[in-house]
Write a protein that holds these residues in place. Structure first.
Motif, short mmCIF file in Angstrom:
data_model
loop_
_atom_site.label_atom_id
_atom_site.label_comp_id
_atom_site.label_asym_id
_atom_site.label_seq_id
_atom_site.Cartn_x
_atom_site.Cartn_y
_atom_site.Cartn_z
N VAL A 217 0.86 -1.19 0.00
CA VAL A 217 0.00 0.00 0.00
C VAL A 217 0.89 1.24 0.00
N MET A 218 0.55 2.15 -0.89
CA MET A 218 1.35 3.36 -1.04
C MET A 218 0.91 4.41 -0.01
N VAL A 219 1.88 4.88 0.78
CA VAL A 219 1.61 5.95 1.73
C VAL A 219 2.52 7.14 1.45
N LYS A 220 2.98 7.22 0.21
CA LYS A 220 3.83 8.33 -0.18
C LYS A 220 3.04 9.63 -0.18
N SER B 86 -3.43 12.58 3.27
CA SER B 86 -4.29 12.26 4.40
C SER B 86 -3.54 12.08 5.71
N GLY B 87 -2.22 11.97 5.64
CA GLY B 87 -1.45 11.75 6.85
C GLY B 87 -0.72 10.44 6.75
N ILE C 158 -6.32 15.68 -11.87
CA ILE C 158 -6.62 14.37 -11.32
C ILE C 158 -6.82 14.49 -9.81
N PRO C 159 -7.57 13.58 -9.19
CA PRO C 159 -7.81 13.65 -7.75
C PRO C 159 -6.54 13.65 -6.92
N THR D 195 -3.14 15.59 -2.53
CA THR D 195 -1.77 15.82 -2.06
C THR D 195 -1.46 17.30 -1.91
N GLY D 196 -2.31 18.16 -2.47
CA GLY D 196 -2.08 19.58 -2.37
C GLY D 196 -2.50 20.20 -1.06
N ILE D 197 -3.23 19.47 -0.23
CA ILE D 197 -3.69 20.04 1.05
C ILE D 197 -2.48 20.26 1.97
N SER D 198 -2.31 21.49 2.37
CA SER D 198 -1.12 21.90 3.12
C SER D 198 -1.01 21.18 4.46
N HIS D 199 0.25 21.03 4.91
CA HIS D 199 0.48 20.44 6.23
C HIS D 199 -0.01 21.34 7.35
#
Length: 813
Positions: free
Chosen positions: A479-482, A488-489, A794-795, A800-804
């Motif tokens: 499972v990719m968590v990159k 999402s964290g 693309i989704p 991935t664009g949501i800031s930290h």
């Protein structure tokens, strides 16, 4: 669901007026649902305060064409398909019973006075790594909730968990026909709903009807219950003191937790649960018993049971004003649940001073004098410092309590709120629904104005199991968590995946893997894009690099030789047409020569990446990639005499090219509820919901503008709400200027003007809202797929664009 009306008619004993050949794809009782469509079968339920028959004209206008009714409304005779029945609720139950018979997997049915929802939620957590579970949503355990729960079954489920609640006689027989449980669990029998029965014996008899045809009943051995169980029902009982029970359990407190010793069938083992209150211990044991019956090994039970968590569906802990802690249990007020709530208060208290806001007690089954005597003794034994009573009855018995102040109703308390001086204390709010204690909770809660991305861990588990169901038993799963878990964290999701026993995690760069290893993740982690300068750190943190070039391979071998490594795992990337990274066919001779004979490294896997697995228009190209991968990987394996794992499929590949699963597949965006196939999307659950609040509302006049560049000019008087989230948080500027929208009060509010760095503005002229109201930026609606389509991207880019700087909040429903 796909059923013909002609097959439904006899099952619900209906008289049909219309077309018998229409296909039904879903069922509804809510006229407001946006999911109502031409395939909906709408049951027009009638109650004391509402008659759904009155909504039928509007539903027809929205495209609904199939109705189960007590009567056909005047003037609508030929405008839809009507199935006339004597009782629409009974028809709904009959339909659910008929639908349930189409499925033949195990169903766990749960009933009792207390603990049903908690046992259901905990069982879902404990069993979900191995089953695709359908369960009652929240507390859907009523005469309406149960059929709606069962109707949600689909062909992907292989285990059901449903709870059943009753308030009087002759109700459980109906629910038993709907649930048809194969495994029964009887939870704690308390005083809830006592008024609906002549005595405790009658109530237990009624609850036991749920297990009339079950293969087994799990329960805490009890003399009264034993006397009422029919002889032909197989039992699997537990006890803390009765040696005749199937399973004997002893308990002791250990460092704030409870250690259980389970003795069963000549085996004995210990298990630790993270609770000490009696109710949680009983609920956890019932779950443990179900796992035993299902054949789980002790080590699996030990591993999972220790991870149980507090279910916040009912008791919610919140930060309050003036350094207070709020325990919100404002949904009910009966004696048994008061006991549970007080136990919970003691376990969770943050401040020594304890206050309870308590309404009149209902559903106790006790004479009033006896009831309030017991309540006062219970509160005294829990050393509550202050009691605030609301209601006529508790006011009458105020002399039984120490340090009590009473009010006739909630509004009277609210009027005197400032004089109660709440500060530096833990406050339990415990009241029946009719007292509307949510008003009190709202006054006490700390008001935090923050933007958060809520991550539903249940949905991640569901989506994981959905894709797992597509795999052969022997196929491994990476499972990719990159990219911070696709926005999402990282750690929280990695921890959940570790719990679900996936085989590998995948990250893009070494620092992502190092962070996970440093946080305690023990799963093997593959680094897909390692830089040569990171090889030392990769080795130090026991990560596994993807090698995609001769230069990279030689650099890694040099470090491996210097450190005298032996069989360190690496992963060889082949380029089969993506032309991004990887060894090409003409590189193979040099690759083989370099790898041959070295003991420093071990080729753990050979992989490639598909360029068009999500686009069936390029089916031939995708097949050519698979064929080339087969050719090149086979050559490597043959010439090097190795048998590594092979993997080429990503999320879309899992669904579209199942024949190419090889030894492992890589799940990425699908875990987060996103698929390029609309027919597949309906089986996935939304994982992330980005939320904020309304900071300010203003009214502007015609001709006035909003935002930078005056890109929005009001054509009329307009109410504008400002939301504290902008492109620095990851919201694309192109989503503004009335292309995009947010959701406020379940209504669309178009984004007006340019999105700013930290804020965006929306038109709320048509929405009854106020400052502080919650706002959904994306989630179920609008979802990230919709946003991506509108923006021509693309989704992945949206997520991935949501800031930290946006806080992630993880929760289980």
């Amino acid at each position: 669901m796909s059923l013909k009306i002609q097959h439904i008619v006899p099952e619900i004993q209906a008289r049909l007026s219309g077309n018998p050949d229409i296909e039904i794809t879903n069922v509804s009782i809510d006229s407001r649902s946006l999911q109502n469509n031409s395939g909906t079968l709408f049951f027009a339920l009638s109650g004391q305060n509402n008659d759904a028959h009155s909504y039928i004209p509007d539903l027809i206008g929205k495209g609904v064409r199939n109705f189960v009714v007590n009567h056909i409304p005047k003037g609508l005779e030929n405008k839809a398909n009507f199935l006339e029945v004597n009782n629409t609720l009974q028809a709904l139950q009959d339909f659910a019973s008929y639908y349930r018979k189409s499925f033949h997997f195990p169903i766990i049915g749960i009933t009792g006075s207390n603990g049903k929802t908690i046992v259901k939620e905990w069982l879902n957590f404990l069993l979900s790594p191995d089953y695709n579970i359908i369960r009652s949503p929240k507390s859907y355990n009523s005469q309406v909730g149960v059929p709606l729960s069962v109707i949600s079954i689909n062909e992907k489920h292989n285990l059901g968990i449903f709870e059943a609640g009753i308030s009087t006689v002759h109700e459980m027989e109906k629910l038993e026909k709907i649930i048809q449980p194969t495994i029964g669990i009887l939870t704690n029998i308390g005083s809830a709903h006592d008024e609906g029965f002549q005595n405790q014996e009658e109530k237990i008899k009624e609850k036991l009807y749920l297990f009339e045809h079950s293969e087994v009943l799990i329960y805490q051995k009890n003399t009264l219950v034993d006397s009422l169980i029919k002889p032909d029902i197989k039992t699997f009982s537990w006890s803390l003191d009765n040696k005749e029970a199937s399973v004997h359990i002893s308990q002791k407190s250990v460092a704030g937790k409870t250690q259980l010793t389970i003795t069963y069938d000549k085996i004995s083992f210990d298990a630790v649960i993270p609770f000490q209150d009696k109710a949680s211990i009983e609920n956890a044991i019932n779950c443990l018993m179900a796992m035993l019956y299902l054949g789980y090994l002790p080590e699996i039970i030990q591993e999972r049971i220790q991870l149980l968590y507090s279910v916040e569906m009912r008791l919610k802990v919140k930060n309050g004003i003036n350094n207070t802690e709020i325990i919100d249990d404002s949904y009910s007020s009966d004696y048994q649940s008061l006991r549970i709530a007080l136990d919970f208060l003691e376990q969770q208290k943050q401040y020594k001073k304890k206050t309870i806001i308590l309404s009149d007690i209902f559903q106790s089954g006790l004479p009033t004098d006896d009831l309030y005597k017991r309540v006062s003794e219970l509160i005294a034994s829990n050393k509550i410092d202050r009691v605030i009573g609301v209601g006529e009855e508790i006011g009458t018995y105020s002399g039984s309590f120490k340090n009590i102040i009473t009010y006739k109703n909630t509004d009277e308390l609210i009027a005197d709120f400032k004089n109660l001086n709440f500060a530096n204390e833990t406050i339990l709010i415990k009241g029946a629904r009719i007292f509307q204690f949510e008003k009190i909770a709202s006054l006490l809660e700390e008001k935090t104005h923050e933007t958060v991305l809520e991550i539903n861990l249940n949905a991640i588990s569901h989506n994981l199991n959905f894709f797992r169901s597509k795999l052969k038993p022997e196929t491994k799963l990476m499972v990719m968590v990159k990219a911070f878990g696709y926005g999402s964290g990282g750690f929280e999701i990695a921890k959940l995946l570790e719990y679900h026993k996936v085989d590998y995690l995948g990250v893009a760069f070494a620092d992502e893997g190092i962070a996970l290893k440093s946080a305690g993740i023990t799963l093997p982690i593959m680094v897909l894009n390692p830089e040569n300068t990171s090889f030392g750190a990769i080795i130090e943190h026991n990560l596994e690099p993807e090698i995609y070039s001769i230069k990279g391979l030689r650099a890694f071998l040099k470090i491996a030789e210097q450190r005298n490594l032996q069989q360190f795992p690496i992963h060889i990337k082949l380029d089969t047409g993506m032309h991004r990274l990887g060894f090409q066919e003409n590189d193979l001779p040099e690759l083989i020569d370099t790898l041959r004979g070295t003991s420093y490294i071990q080729v753990k896997s050979i992989l490639s990446h598909m360029a068009t697995s999500d686009d069936l228009e390029h089916h031939d190209f995708a097949k050519s990639q698979i064929a080339l991968f087969e050719k090149l990987s086979s050559r490597l394996m043959q010439e090097l005499s190795i048998e590594p794992i092979r993997h080429i499929l990503n999320t879309s590949g899992i669904s579209n090219y199942p024949e190419a699963q090889y030894g492992m597949v890589r799940l990425g965006i699908g875990l987060y509820g996103i698929s390029n196939d609309p027919s597949e999307t309906k089986y996935l659950e939304n994982v992330g919901t980005l939320k904020s609040i309304i900071s300010q509302i203003r009214t502007i006049q015609s001709g006035e503008s909003v935002g930078y560049g005056r890109r929005f000019m009001a054509q009329k008087e307009t109410r504008i709400a400002t939301i504290p989230i902008g492109y620095a948080d990851g919201i694309p500027r192109s989503w503004g200027n009335q292309l995009g929208y947010v959701l406020i009060k379940n209504e669309k509010a178009p984004i007006v003007g340019s999105i700013c760095m930290d804020m965006l503005m929306v038109d709320v002229s048509a929405i009854d809202c106020q400052e502080g109201d919650p706002v959904v930026i994306f989630g179920e609606n609008p979802n990230v797929t919709y946003i991506a389509e509108k923006l021509g991207t693309i989704p992945y880019e949206i997520l991935t664009g949501i800031s930290h700087r946006v806080k992630r909040v993880f929760y289980r429903e």
